[in-house]
Every structure is written in structure tokens, then in C-alpha cells.
Design a protein around this motif. Sequence first.
Motif, PDB file in Angstrom:
ATOM      1  N   ASP A 135      -7.193   5.854  -7.955  1.00 18.66           N
ATOM      2  CA  ASP A 135      -8.511   5.742  -7.337  1.00 18.66           C
ATOM      3  C   ASP A 135      -8.586   6.688  -6.147  1.00 18.66           C
ATOM      4  O   ASP A 135      -7.585   6.929  -5.468  1.00 18.66           O
ATOM      5  N   ALA A 136      -9.777   7.233  -5.885  1.00 21.00           N
ATOM      6  CA  ALA A 136     -10.001   8.101  -4.719  1.00 21.00           C
ATOM      7  C   ALA A 136     -11.431   7.897  -4.262  1.00 21.00           C
ATOM      8  O   ALA A 136     -12.371   8.103  -5.048  1.00 21.00           O
ATOM      9  N   ARG A 137     -11.644   7.496  -2.994  1.00 20.65           N
ATOM     10  CA  ARG A 137     -12.998   7.241  -2.507  1.00 20.65           C
ATOM     11  C   ARG A 137     -13.074   7.446  -0.992  1.00 20.65           C
ATOM     12  O   ARG A 137     -12.072   7.330  -0.290  1.00 20.65           O
ATOM     13  N   ARG A 138     -14.277   7.744  -0.530  1.00 21.23           N
ATOM     14  CA  ARG A 138     -14.511   7.942   0.895  1.00 21.23           C
ATOM     15  C   ARG A 138     -14.511   6.596   1.618  1.00 21.23           C
ATOM     16  O   ARG A 138     -14.927   5.572   1.070  1.00 21.23           O
ATOM     17  N   LEU A 139     -14.020   6.608   2.856  1.00 24.76           N
ATOM     18  CA  LEU A 139     -14.033   5.407   3.693  1.00 24.76           C
ATOM     19  C   LEU A 139     -15.153   5.548   4.708  1.00 24.76           C
ATOM     20  O   LEU A 139     -14.978   6.115   5.779  1.00 24.76           O
ATOM     21  N   ASN A 140     -16.332   5.058   4.357  1.00 24.60           N
ATOM     22  CA  ASN A 140     -17.484   5.128   5.249  1.00 24.60           C
ATOM     23  C   ASN A 140     -17.630   3.808   5.973  1.00 24.60           C
ATOM     24  O   ASN A 140     -18.013   2.802   5.371  1.00 24.60           O
TER      25      ASN A 140
ATOM     26  N   PRO B 123     -12.846  10.062   5.904  1.00 25.78           N
ATOM     27  CA  PRO B 123     -11.554  10.115   5.224  1.00 25.78           C
ATOM     28  C   PRO B 123     -11.662   9.710   3.753  1.00 25.78           C
ATOM     29  O   PRO B 123     -12.539   8.938   3.358  1.00 25.78           O
ATOM     30  N   ILE B 124     -10.739  10.232   2.988  1.00 27.23           N
ATOM     31  CA  ILE B 124     -10.652   9.863   1.572  1.00 27.23           C
ATOM     32  C   ILE B 124      -9.388   9.025   1.389  1.00 27.23           C
ATOM     33  O   ILE B 124      -8.284   9.456   1.728  1.00 27.23           O
TER      34      ILE B 124
ATOM     35  N   VAL C 287      -6.971  20.048   7.568  1.00 28.22           N
ATOM     36  CA  VAL C 287      -6.868  18.927   6.638  1.00 28.22           C
ATOM     37  C   VAL C 287      -5.556  18.214   6.913  1.00 28.22           C
ATOM     38  O   VAL C 287      -4.489  18.838   6.977  1.00 28.22           O
ATOM     39  N   VAL C 288      -5.625  16.907   7.092  1.00 26.46           N
ATOM     40  CA  VAL C 288      -4.452  16.116   7.463  1.00 26.46           C
ATOM     41  C   VAL C 288      -4.211  15.039   6.418  1.00 26.46           C
ATOM     42  O   VAL C 288      -5.152  14.384   5.953  1.00 26.46           O
ATOM     43  N   LEU C 289      -2.940  14.866   6.041  1.00 24.08           N
ATOM     44  CA  LEU C 289      -2.546  13.800   5.121  1.00 24.08           C
ATOM     45  C   LEU C 289      -1.731  12.766   5.891  1.00 24.08           C
ATOM     46  O   LEU C 289      -0.872  13.118   6.693  1.00 24.08           O
ATOM     47  N   ARG C 290      -1.987  11.502   5.625  1.00 24.97           N
ATOM     48  CA  ARG C 290      -1.175  10.446   6.242  1.00 24.97           C
ATOM     49  C   ARG C 290      -1.172   9.211   5.355  1.00 24.97           C
ATOM     50  O   ARG C 290      -2.011   9.061   4.455  1.00 24.97           O
ATOM     51  N   ASP C 291      -0.202   8.333   5.600  1.00 29.20           N
ATOM     52  CA  ASP C 291      -0.170   7.054   4.897  1.00 29.20           C
ATOM     53  C   ASP C 291      -1.372   6.225   5.309  1.00 29.20           C
ATOM     54  O   ASP C 291      -1.897   6.362   6.416  1.00 29.20           O
ATOM     55  N   GLU C 292      -1.802   5.334   4.404  1.00 26.54           N
ATOM     56  CA  GLU C 292      -2.828   4.375   4.797  1.00 26.54           C
ATOM     57  C   GLU C 292      -2.209   3.432   5.833  1.00 26.54           C
ATOM     58  O   GLU C 292      -1.086   2.952   5.647  1.00 26.54           O
TER      59      GLU C 292
ATOM     60  N   ILE D 219       0.835  -1.211   0.000  1.00 25.21           N
ATOM     61  CA  ILE D 219       0.000   0.000   0.000  1.00 25.21           C
ATOM     62  C   ILE D 219       0.870   1.263   0.000  1.00 25.21           C
ATOM     63  O   ILE D 219       0.456   2.310   0.490  1.00 25.21           O
ATOM     64  N   THR D 220       2.073   1.139  -0.532  1.00 26.89           N
ATOM     65  CA  THR D 220       2.987   2.295  -0.534  1.00 26.89           C
ATOM     66  C   THR D 220       2.460   3.448  -1.391  1.00 26.89           C
ATOM     67  O   THR D 220       2.883   4.595  -1.215  1.00 26.89           O
ATOM     68  N   ASN D 221       1.554   3.127  -2.319  1.00 32.12           N
ATOM     69  CA  ASN D 221       1.029   4.188  -3.190  1.00 32.12           C
ATOM     70  C   ASN D 221      -0.230   4.839  -2.609  1.00 32.12           C
ATOM     71  O   ASN D 221      -0.812   5.708  -3.235  1.00 32.12           O
ATOM     72  N   ASN D 222      -0.607   4.405  -1.401  1.00 26.87           N
ATOM     73  CA  ASN D 222      -1.874   4.876  -0.833  1.00 26.87           C
ATOM     74  C   ASN D 222      -1.672   6.013   0.163  1.00 26.87           C
ATOM     75  O   ASN D 222      -0.682   6.054   0.906  1.00 26.87           O
ATOM     76  N   MET D 223      -2.646   6.897   0.194  1.00 22.31           N
ATOM     77  CA  MET D 223      -2.666   8.015   1.127  1.00 22.31           C
ATOM     78  C   MET D 223      -4.085   8.172   1.658  1.00 22.31           C
ATOM     79  O   MET D 223      -5.055   7.837   0.982  1.00 22.31           O
ATOM     80  N   VAL D 224      -4.209   8.684   2.887  1.00 19.24           N
ATOM     81  CA  VAL D 224      -5.517   8.981   3.461  1.00 19.24           C
ATOM     82  C   VAL D 224      -5.557  10.477   3.771  1.00 19.24           C
ATOM     83  O   VAL D 224      -4.637  11.017   4.388  1.00 19.24           O
ATOM     84  N   ILE D 225      -6.632  11.130   3.314  1.00 23.78           N
ATOM     85  CA  ILE D 225      -6.823  12.558   3.566  1.00 23.78           C
ATOM     86  C   ILE D 225      -7.983  12.706   4.539  1.00 23.78           C
ATOM     87  O   ILE D 225      -9.091  12.200   4.296  1.00 23.78           O
ATOM     88  N   LEU D 226      -7.757  13.414   5.643  1.00 23.92           N
ATOM     89  CA  LEU D 226      -8.784  13.607   6.667  1.00 23.92           C
ATOM     90  C   LEU D 226      -9.136  15.082   6.783  1.00 23.92           C
ATOM     91  O   LEU D 226      -8.287  15.954   6.553  1.00 23.92           O
ATOM     92  N   GLY D 227     -10.387  15.354   7.160  1.00 24.72           N
ATOM     93  CA  GLY D 227     -10.793  16.728   7.438  1.00 24.72           C
ATOM     94  C   GLY D 227     -11.555  17.410   6.327  1.00 24.72           C
ATOM     95  O   GLY D 227     -11.975  18.561   6.488  1.00 24.72           O
TER      96      GLY D 227
END
Length: 347
Positions: free
Chosen positions: A196-201, A214-215, A254-259, A157-165
Motif C-alpha cells: 500500500d502507498a498513500r498520502r498522509l493528509n 508525506p507518503i 526527498v527524505v526516507l524514514r521509518d514510520e 510497522i516494520t514493513n512501513n516507510m514514510v517518504i517526505l519531500g
Amino acid sequence: MSGDADMFCAVCKKKELDQKKVIECAHCGSWAHFRCKNVLDKNIPKLRSKPYYCTEDCLAAQQSSSRSSAADAVLLSRMNAVLSEVTAIKTTVTEIERSQNFISAEFEKLRKDLVTLGKDHKELANAVGDLHGKHHTVSTKVNQLELEVDRLTRAGITNNMVILGLPTMKGENTTDLVRKVAASVGCELSEDAIQDARRLNSKGKNSASTSTAPIKVTFTEEQFKEDLFAQKKNHGQLLPSAVDAKFAAFKNRVVLRDEMTSFGMNLLKEAREAEYLVDFKFIWPGRNGAVLVKKSENSSVHVIRSSVDLQKLKQQTSKRPLNSSVCSSEDSSPVIDRNKRVKNQHQ
């Protein structure tokens, strides 16, 4: 009475064969005729009714003898009482000696038992020490395996990011929203940068908690993600209004972090539940699976990568204030106050 002995009158010195005519002295045993003592016949019964003493000396001697006998009787009685007490004391002493012997025997048994118990305790302590050593070895190996499994999982999952806020808007395009985030910090993403970009509900979440769900972003290459992290670090704090004017009412960051992997999520949970981290105001996920903590806005950041690091932090915290440096690969986004932090979501 003298019985068959000859009866000679002490007064007239004549022998008398008829005992009725004489009386015997109760002290010296001498005989005397009633006529020689001038005792009339009518007074004979009265004289015989009590002990007869021929002289005052015999009477005094008999009285003295009686007193002596009485004193001897009293003394004998007292001696018997003392003897009884001595006998009772002797019996008591004997019982005490028996009790002491019994107690001594029991103490000796107890001493032997204690010696045996001491040996058993020493053997048990050695066994526990060996077991502790083996447990430590196994725990170390398990920790290493967990870290290796986590490393392999993160490699996927090195290519993944989670955006919060970022607030959720009806009919939104999450891919365009990610591009706006990148543009707001000065990072231009190519057309093929986002896969890909999608919400984590998460299931069971209410509308309030999903309004800023989060996205999760999957980039086509890891470098696109690293470029966005670098630009965000240079930019500093990012508000939703800077991403899109329609978010002007939202004042959160708005916060960015690794998955995060399951291992990382559990580690973050452990850190937040650890009693010795209560006085650490900030606890948040960092880069490459690390968990970051610090006591205040201006204090040093401490990096936690495993449960072992949590234990070390506990030991250091109990001895002195911590002073760890920040890992160069950590997330440079603003830290999240434990009392106000956004609840992280995981796929």
C-alpha cells in the motif's frame, strides 16, 4: 528664747525677772539689759525686729554658721539629686536585667526549636532521599516499559516507510511514485513489493502544507524496505527532479524514514522543545525509533532513544562538548535543518 531659764545680764551680772527689760543674743543666748546696752526705750522695738548679737564675734560666728548651713543645704540638695539618679539607674538596671533574662529565655527556646527543626530537617531529607530513590526506580521501570511497548508497536510497522519531500500532483499514482523513488536510487522493486502507498493528509492542514504531504508505504516484506534504505544511503542526496521531471521546479530534498510510533513522535517533540538542545542545529528522526541530533553539518550525531537519554545529553552538554558516534542503523538520508525541516506527519 531661753524660756523658763534664769535671765542674768551679761553686763551687770544681775538676775532679771522681767523679760521685757532684757534681750537675748541670737547666737550665744546670753542676756543683756537694754539700759546696760544704752538702748533707749524708743529704739527697743527696732532692736527686737531683727536678730540681736551681743558681740561682733557672735555676729561673725552666726554668719559663718549660716553660710555653712546654706552650703550644707546645697550639698544635701545635690546629694538628693544624685540619689534620685542612682535610684533611677538602679530601676533601669533592674528592668534591663529582667529584659535580659526574658531574652535569654527566648533565645533558649529558639535554640531548642532550632535543634528540633534540624532533626526534623534531617529526617525530612532522609525521607526525600528515600522517595527520590523510589521515584528513580519507578521512573526507570516506566521508561523500560515504554521502550518495550514502543518496541512491540514498532514490530507491527516494520514493513512501513514514510517518504517526505515529494510534491502532490493531481491524479497521481502514489504506488508508481514510490517505484520511481526506488528506481532513482538504483533499487528495483518487484511487482509484489508494495502492499500500500498513500498520502498522509492531516486534518486542518492548508493546501500549502499538504502540497508535499508525506507518503506512507507498506511493503509486503521488511527486506524490500531495507534494500531501499541501503540504496538511498549509497546514492546520497535525492531531489524531486531526479524522481520525475515534472518536479523540476522543486528544490527540496526527498527524505526516507521509518514510520514513527506515538512514543517516537513524542520523543522527537521533547527533543525539539528541550532548552539545552537549542544550540543543536539539526534534530530529526532516525532508524528504529531513535531521534538524532547534531550541532552542525560536520559535527558528530547523537542518538536519543528515551527521555533518559535526553537527561544524559543535558548533563553532558553542561559539562563538555559532546562526541557520540552515529548508530549504524540510523537513517543515512540528509539531516533536516531545524529552521527548514519538513514537518513530519503521522497516521
